[in-house]
Design an enzyme around this catalytic site. Structure first.
Site, short mmCIF file in Angstrom:
data_model
loop_
_atom_site.label_atom_id
_atom_site.label_comp_id
_atom_site.label_asym_id
_atom_site.label_seq_id
_atom_site.Cartn_x
_atom_site.Cartn_y
_atom_site.Cartn_z
CB VAL A 84 -1.40 0.42 1.06
CG1 VAL A 84 -1.66 1.47 1.25
CG2 VAL A 84 -1.59 -1.30 0.96
CB ILE A 147 2.54 -0.44 4.99
CG1 ILE A 147 1.45 -0.61 5.79
CG2 ILE A 147 2.16 1.20 4.94
CD1 ILE A 147 -0.48 -0.12 4.98
CB CYS A 148 4.98 0.36 0.00
SG CYS A 148 6.25 0.59 -0.99
CG PHE A 149 6.88 4.40 1.87
CD1 PHE A 149 8.12 5.33 2.11
CD2 PHE A 149 6.11 3.95 1.12
CE1 PHE A 149 8.04 6.22 0.50
CE2 PHE A 149 6.57 4.66 -0.90
CZ PHE A 149 7.73 5.23 -0.45
#
Length: 241
Positions: A84, A147-149
């Site tokens: 995400v 979540i990507c980050f």
């Protein structure tokens, strides 16, 4: 025999297209990238697109569940993988490569290295002390909802132990679509125009790239409108998992 330094030298200087795009709705942004990939071979040159989002949005990775997206955001499914991504304060860019390009002849991880080192060089130009991550995402991380980050992987860009830039690729017979996002955890500390110029310098320093202004034709935008309406603006696509 080639030495190790040869892997960090581009074959030759080259010219890329540069599309300084504006802010659009989430479905348009993904449709534009989709059509850029589909038309990469006919353009012939690599292309760098810089663009924004006209509303609070998240994009979810190609394989992710729809319920991975948080409430209160417009949602679009990317044609690429990954987790995400919040499009609130981020700076987004896309690299599109035709199938015959030398980067397309490299494995996925090595192509990430080249592109992300170029982005890292641009951030260094802004006096950001950024490094490339060395570890891959652990196998115990749920990729369907991550979540990507919060989950850096190899060649993502870090400041300290915090991920500030990530990317994902899609490879087809048409070429490579590489979608990237830079996020400092809040409002951007630099003007977008300054970040764009730094990014251009980063690609110039790492891959000897010069940029040629690119302005898509009316036919391109017509194809984007069709792709948006038939794919990225549909519940069938965005809620497929």
């Amino acid at each position: 025999m080639a030495n190790d330094n040869d892997t960090h030298r581009p074959p030759a200087p080259e010219a890329w297209h540069l599309w300084l795009d504006g802010a659009h709705d989430p479905a348009f942004n993904m449709a534009a990238d989709d059509v850029l990939l589909a038309t990469a071979a006919s353009r012939g040159r690599p292309l760098l697109r810089v663009y924004g989002w006209d509303r609070l949005a998240v994009s979810i990775g190609y394989i992710q569940r729809r319920d991975a997206a948080p409430a209160g955001y417009a949602v679009v499914r990317r044609p690429t993988g990954g987790g995400v991504v919040y499009h609130d304060y981020d700076y987004t860019y896309t690299v599109v490569l035709p199938p015959e390009h030398w980067l397309a002849g490299l494995d996925r991880v090595t192509s990430y290295d080249w592109i992300n080192r170029s982005v890292q060089a641009g951030l260094t130009d802004l006096a950001v002390s950024a490094e490339l991550a060395e570890q891959v995402i652990p196998h115990n991380i749920d990729r369907l909802s991550m979540i990507c980050f919060k989950n850096p992987t190899k060649f993502d860009i870090l400041v300290g132990d915090r991920k500030i830039a990530g990317s994902a690729q899609r490879r087809t017979h048409d070429g490579i679509l590489h979608q990237g996002s830079i996020h400092f955890g809040g409002p951007l500390p630099y003007e977008r125009a300054a970040m764009t110029q730094a990014l251009i310098r980063g690609f110039a320093s790492i891959m000897a790239v010069t940029m040629l202004d690119y302005h898509p034709a009316d036919e391109f935008f017509a194809a984007v409108a069709r792709c948006r309406a038939e794919k990225y603006a549909t519940d069938e696509w965005n809620g497929r998992r």
